[in-house]
Design a protein around this motif. Structure first.
Motif, PDB file in Angstrom:
ATOM      1  N   LYS A  34       0.858  -1.175   0.031  1.00 43.94           N
ATOM      2  CA  LYS A  34      -0.165   0.188  -0.016  1.00 43.94           C
ATOM      3  C   LYS A  34       1.102   1.168   0.072  1.00 43.94           C
ATOM      4  N   TYR A  36       1.430   4.622   1.649  1.00 49.40           N
ATOM      5  CA  TYR A  36       1.174   5.505   2.774  1.00 49.40           C
ATOM      6  C   TYR A  36       1.624   6.889   2.689  1.00 49.40           C
ATOM      7  N   LEU A  49      -2.413   9.855   9.353  1.00 52.27           N
ATOM      8  CA  LEU A  49      -1.755   8.932   8.354  1.00 52.27           C
ATOM      9  C   LEU A  49      -2.949   8.128   7.338  1.00 52.27           C
ATOM     10  N   TRP A  50      -2.548   8.198   6.122  1.00 53.85           N
ATOM     11  CA  TRP A  50      -3.609   7.729   5.151  1.00 53.85           C
ATOM     12  C   TRP A  50      -2.784   6.628   4.213  1.00 53.85           C
ATOM     13  N   SER A  51      -3.642   5.972   3.739  1.00 50.23           N
ATOM     14  CA  SER A  51      -3.026   4.746   2.626  1.00 50.23           C
ATOM     15  C   SER A  51      -4.017   4.828   1.304  1.00 50.23           C
ATOM     16  N   TYR A  52      -3.297   4.109   0.471  1.00 47.58           N
ATOM     17  CA  TYR A  52      -4.070   3.995  -1.074  1.00 47.58           C
ATOM     18  C   TYR A  52      -3.738   2.653  -1.436  1.00 47.58           C
ATOM     19  N   ASP A  53      -4.571   1.698  -1.469  1.00 48.97           N
ATOM     20  CA  ASP A  53      -4.352   0.530  -2.018  1.00 48.97           C
ATOM     21  C   ASP A  53      -4.307   0.046  -3.503  1.00 48.97           C
ATOM     22  N   ARG A  59      -7.927   6.939   5.604  1.00 43.92           N
ATOM     23  CA  ARG A  59      -7.349   7.292   6.628  1.00 43.92           C
ATOM     24  C   ARG A  59      -7.178   5.929   7.505  1.00 43.92           C
ATOM     25  N   VAL A  60      -5.901   5.571   7.892  1.00 41.11           N
ATOM     26  CA  VAL A  60      -5.436   4.363   8.564  1.00 41.11           C
ATOM     27  C   VAL A  60      -5.368   4.514   9.980  1.00 41.11           C
ATOM     28  N   LEU A  75       8.183   9.213   6.555  1.00 47.04           N
ATOM     29  CA  LEU A  75       8.026   7.740   6.765  1.00 47.04           C
ATOM     30  C   LEU A  75       8.956   6.925   6.108  1.00 47.04           C
ATOM     31  N   LEU A  82       6.294   0.674   9.753  1.00 47.04           N
ATOM     32  CA  LEU A  82       6.456   1.908   9.096  1.00 47.04           C
ATOM     33  C   LEU A  82       6.841   2.691  10.146  1.00 47.04           C
ATOM     34  N   TYR A  99       3.992   2.015  12.666  1.00 49.91           N
ATOM     35  CA  TYR A  99       2.645   1.703  12.337  1.00 49.91           C
ATOM     36  C   TYR A  99       2.901   0.315  11.771  1.00 49.91           C
TER      37      TYR A  99
END
Length: 196
Positions: A34, A36, A49-53, A59-60, A75, A82, A99
Motif C-alpha cells: 500500500k 502511505y 496517516l492515510w493509505s492507498y491500495d 485514513r488508517v 516515513l 512503518l 505503524y
C-alpha cells in the motif's frame, strides 16, 4: 491532492479533501503493498496517516485526536513496520512513531517534555533506523539510531550545545551520507557514516 503518472499521462487519484481545499499528501512511502502518506481529509481529524491500495484512499489512524492532527512525516520502512515522526497530542511532543499495519504507537519519548525530539530524515542503514533528533541533553539536533529496541545518539558531530542538523540521509555504496555542520568553520557539508 494525490496524483499518479503512468509514464505518459498524469491523473489525480483522489480528491481526499473534497472541494477547493487541499489535502496536501506528503512523505509517500510503500509499505505492505500500500502507499502511505500524511494528509488532511477535511473531516476534522487534521493531518493524519492515510493509505492507498490501488483502489481506495482511506485514513488508517487518527494518532492525535481532535482537529490539529499528528502531522506524520518522513516515513520509512524498517523491520516490517512503518516509522515516522508524529505528535500524538499526549504531552510528549513530536516523537518517533511506528505503524504495524493495524496500530500506530509511539516508539520512544526521546526528549521528555512537551516539545519532543523532532525526528526527521529517517533512513535505514545496516539494520538500524537513522534520523536527526534532539535528545534534550544539551547536544542539540544530532544523528540518532534505533535498532528495534533502543534509541541512542550515534554521534555528537558538532560538539557542545550547537546542532549539526544532519539532513537528507541516504545510503550509497555501503555508507550513510548526509548534510551536516561540524562546527569547524566549513559550514554545512557532505558527511558519511560507515558500518562498524
Amino acid at each position: 491532492e494525490l496524483w499518479s503518472f503512468d509514464g505518459s499521462v498524469a491523473s489525480r487519484v483522489a480528491d481526499i479533501w473534497p472541494g477547493s481545499q487541499s489535502s496536501y499528501p506528503t512523505s509517500l512511502k510503500v509499505f505492505n503493498n500500500k502507499l502511505y502518506f500524511g494528509a488532511n481529509g477535511g473531516d476534522g481529524a487534521g493531518n493524519e496517516l492515510w493509505s492507498y491500495d490501488g483502489n481506495t484512499v482511506s485514513r488508517v489512524a487518527d494518532i492525535r485526536s481532535g482537529d490539529q492532527g499528528s502531522s506524520p512525516q518522513d516515513l520509512a520502512v524498517y523491520n516490517n513496520k512503518l516509522y515516522f515522526g508524529a505528535n500524538g497530542g499526549d504531552g510528549a511532543g513530536y516523537e518517533l512513531w511506528s505503524y504495524d499495519g493495524s496500530v500506530a504507537s509511539r516508539v520512544a519519548d526521546i526528549k521528555p517534555g512537551p516539545l519532543g525530539s523532532g525526528p526527521t530524515y529517517l533512513a535505514v542503514f545496516g539494520n538500524k533506523l537513522y534520523f536527526q533528533a534532539d535528545g534534550g541533553d544539551g547536544a542539540g539536533y544530532e544523528l540518532w539510531s534505533y535498532d528495534g529496541n533502543t534509541v541512542s545518539r550515534v554521534a555528537d558531530i558538532r560538539k557542545g550545545p550547537e546542532s549539526s542538523y544532519p539532513s537528507s540521509l541516504v545510503v550509497f555504496n555501503d555508507k550513510l551520507y548526509f548534510g551536516a555542520d561540524g562546527g569547524d568553520g566549513a559550514g554545512n557539508e557532505l558527511w558519511s557514516l560507515s558500518l562498524p
